[in-house]
Design an enzyme around this catalytic site. Structure first.
Site, PDB file in Angstrom:
ATOM      1  N   GLU A   1      -5.428  -8.521  -0.577  1.00  8.32           N
ATOM      2  CA  GLU A   1      -6.186  -8.071   0.995  1.00  8.32           C
ATOM      3  C   GLU A   1      -7.517  -7.899   0.325  1.00  8.32           C
ATOM      4  O   GLU A   1      -7.616  -6.906  -0.204  1.00  8.32           O
ATOM      5  CB  GLU A   1      -5.486  -6.862   1.595  1.00  8.32           C
ATOM      6  CG  GLU A   1      -4.189  -7.203   2.392  1.00  8.32           C
ATOM      7  CD  GLU A   1      -3.599  -5.873   2.880  1.00  8.32           C
ATOM      8  OE1 GLU A   1      -4.443  -5.276   3.477  1.00  8.32           O
ATOM      9  OE2 GLU A   1      -2.592  -5.776   3.014  1.00  8.32           O
TER      10      GLU A   1
ATOM     11  N   GLU B   1       0.817  -1.436   0.033  1.00  6.14           N
ATOM     12  CA  GLU B   1      -0.228   0.247   0.047  1.00  6.14           C
ATOM     13  C   GLU B   1       0.850   1.368   0.033  1.00  6.14           C
ATOM     14  O   GLU B   1       0.807   2.130   0.848  1.00  6.14           O
ATOM     15  CB  GLU B   1      -0.927  -0.096   1.186  1.00  6.14           C
ATOM     16  CG  GLU B   1      -2.024  -0.998   1.027  1.00  6.14           C
ATOM     17  CD  GLU B   1      -3.155  -1.008   2.113  1.00  6.14           C
ATOM     18  OE1 GLU B   1      -3.011  -0.216   3.012  1.00  6.14           O
ATOM     19  OE2 GLU B   1      -4.065  -1.794   1.934  1.00  6.14           O
TER      20      GLU B   1
HETATM   21  O1  AHR Z   1      -5.153  -5.743   7.045  1.00 10.36           O
HETATM   22  C1  AHR Z   1      -4.967  -4.696   7.980  1.00 10.36           C
HETATM   23  C2  AHR Z   1      -4.400  -3.529   7.017  1.00 10.36           C
HETATM   24  O2  AHR Z   1      -5.019  -3.000   5.994  1.00 10.36           O
HETATM   25  C3  AHR Z   1      -2.806  -4.098   6.341  1.00 10.36           C
HETATM   26  O3  AHR Z   1      -1.916  -3.845   7.279  1.00 10.36           O
HETATM   27  C4  AHR Z   1      -2.929  -2.759   5.353  1.00 10.36           C
HETATM   28  O4  AHR Z   1      -2.161  -3.245   4.188  1.00 10.36           O
HETATM   29  C5  AHR Z   1      -4.464  -2.444   4.950  1.00 10.36           C
HETATM   30  O5  AHR Z   1      -4.675  -1.262   5.097  1.00 10.36           O
END
Ligand code: AHR
Length: 497
Positions: free
Chosen positions: A294, A175
């Site tokens: 994610e 990210e």
């Molecule tokens: O999964 C929790 C968080 O969400 C992670 O650390 C990040 O990549 C995302 O914003």
């Protein structure tokens, strides 16, 4: 309750793409109680000789995770991987800035690889592009994958691992478009750094596959320009481009929430178009696919500050029936978009934003555990391009949307099909004909259904099995057709031969 009719037309010759096995991945971050008290808890009577929780391992095996991404997440961007290898009593305790917790480093890269081997899953490691250098990224690839005879490979051997880990999948940062990220970069700066990091990493091991950071979600002000800029710079050295998304029923509007796959598909389509654009612009023969590394429902508990404690209880989200139905549809989206989405990792696999919660004496499986398990166990071979004709319901956000959300797979090797159907309507059963247009299977081998009348119903420690996938009587196939009555708020799965 009144009945409405639908038809699902299935033709095993009408395929979308081969389903990448890596669609059924998970994500482990050093955050809250995912690692400590989640997968690793040496003090627990439930731990094995490596300190891994046996009950958690068993649940993860049930879910057949095909890959696990590690060690973060936002944690990654402040992490020095050298802190987590070597003798445990010499590993530093650190202030971990992303989640403001204490990191003991008792679990690191080698313990993670052992954990992956224990659940028979492919490790996917990430290198730090926040505080980390391109050199430290290359060194980690050498540490993990190089044969003996040079500094970092020999360091691995001195830590008890003579054979290379042969980690194939590598995320180049996390990210990096997000201002919340430690060492956040503008797209151009990130694209250039990622290119150089991936170049060094691939020089250490040409067999590895790299994943570029894309937009953190489709609401980012820099989306989708970030994706275009980073991809144009790093294209030839990356194999996947990542997207992330966390969903929530923020306004308490279940009808719209359950239609969210419309947004999820638009998100994929936009980034997939960006991939096509960049490939054309660069006149490239190389392909880059999507890694949705994610994804999860996350809105009820967004706690992210550990107050400088070890393994704080952060973001231990409680999942209800409507969340489970969204997860089922999300998995349908992966199959329907299997031509471009090749990796997906649910965030995360235990305690943090997860359908599995641990206590010292046990493990709770929340409702959304079951859709993931069914789809990861059954979706094999090719995804099918179905024709679906279904009644609609009204939503505030999207207008009229079909009640049914469907996907299917066909495995030529075994002749098996699997069909996954969500009735996201809240009030009507839908009488649905499944009509096979090419050769029909002879029988339905097994069928399951997860359903309930209250979208907010949950599994709790007191009542852990309220929402599970229950076996159904298998319907008969006759003249290439079978008929099911699908209750409102339900997920139904058929496996045929
Ligand atoms: O999964 C929790 C968080 O969400 C992670 O650390 C990040 O990549 C995302 O914003």
């Amino acid at each position: 309750m009144t009945n409405q009719n639908a038809q699902i037309y299935i033709d095993s010759n009408r395929t979308i793409a081969e389903i990448s096995p890596l669609l059924f991945g998970g994500f482990v971050e050093h955050m809250g109680r995912c690692v400590y008290e989640g997968i690793y808890d040496p003090q627990s009577p439930l731990a094995d000789e490596q300190g891994l929780r046996k009950d958690v391992l068993a649940a993860l095996r049930e879910q057949q995770y095909t890959t696990i991404r590690y060690p973060g997440g936002n944690f990654l961007s402040g992490y020095n991987w050298l802190d987590g290898v070597g003798p445990k009593n010499q590993r530093p305790r650190r202030r971990e800035l992303a989640w403001q917790s204490i990191e003991t480093n008792q679990f690191g890269t080698n313990e993670f690889i052992d954990f992956c081997r224990a659940i028979n899953t492919e490790p996917m490691l990430a290198v730090n592009m926040g505080t980390g250098t391109i050199e430290s990224a290359g060194n980690l690839v050498e540490y993990c994958n190089a044969p003996l005879g040079t500094y970092y490979a020999d360091l691995r051997a001195s830590h008890g691992y003579r054979d290379p880990h042969n980690v194939q999948y590598w995320c180049v940062g996390n990210e990096m478009d997000g201002p919340w990220q430690i060492g956040h970069l503008e797209a151009e700066a990130y694209g250039l750094k990622a290119l150089e990091a991936a170049k060094m990493m691939k020089w250490h091991d040409p067999a590895i596959k790299t994943v570029l950071c894309g937009s953190s979600n489709d609401k980012m002000p820099t989306y989708p320009e970030w994706d275009r800029v980073a991809l144009e710079l790093a294209w030839e050295k990356v194999d996947y481009h990542s997207i992330h998304y966390y969903a929530g029923n923020w306004d308490g509007d279940t009808a719209s929430y359950l239609a969210l796959p419309i947004d999820l598909e638009n998100y994929v389509d936009t980034v997939a178009s960006t991939l096509r654009y960049v490939k054309a612009k660069r006149r490239s023969k190389h392909d880059v696919y999507l890694s949705w590394d994610e994804w999860q429902v996350w809105y009820k508990d967004r706690s992210g500050r550990g107050n400088w404690t070890e393994a704080p209880h952060l973001s231990e989200e409680i999942y209800n029936l409507e969340d489970a139905l969204l997860v089922a549809q999300w998995l349908n989206v992966f199959l329907r978009k299997s031509d471009v989405v090749k990796i997906a990792c649910v965030a995360q696999i235990v305690n943090i934003i997860s359908w599995l919660h641990t206590r010292t004496d046990g493990l709770l499986k929340q409702a959304s555990f079951y859709p993931f398990k069914l789809v990861s166990n059954l979706a094999k071979g090719h995804a099918l391009d179905l024709a679906v004709n279904a009644p609609t319901y009204e939503t505030k956000r999207y207008g009229a949307v079909p009640c049914l959300d469907v996907s299917a797979s066909y495995d030529e090797a075994t002749g098996r099909q699997a069909i996954f159907i969500v009735n996201r309507g809240q009030s009507e059963a839908v009488v649905t004909d499944l009509i096979w247009q090419a050769t029909a299977p002879t029988r339905v081998n097994a069928a399951w259904q997860l359903s309930g009348s209250d979208p907010k119903a949950i599994n709790s420690w007191e009542n852990p099995n309220l929402i599970t996938a229950k076996p159904l009587n298998t319907p008969l196939i006759s003249d290439g057709k079978t008929t099911l009555s699908l209750p409102p708020l339900s997920f139904t799965v058929l496996s045929t031969s």
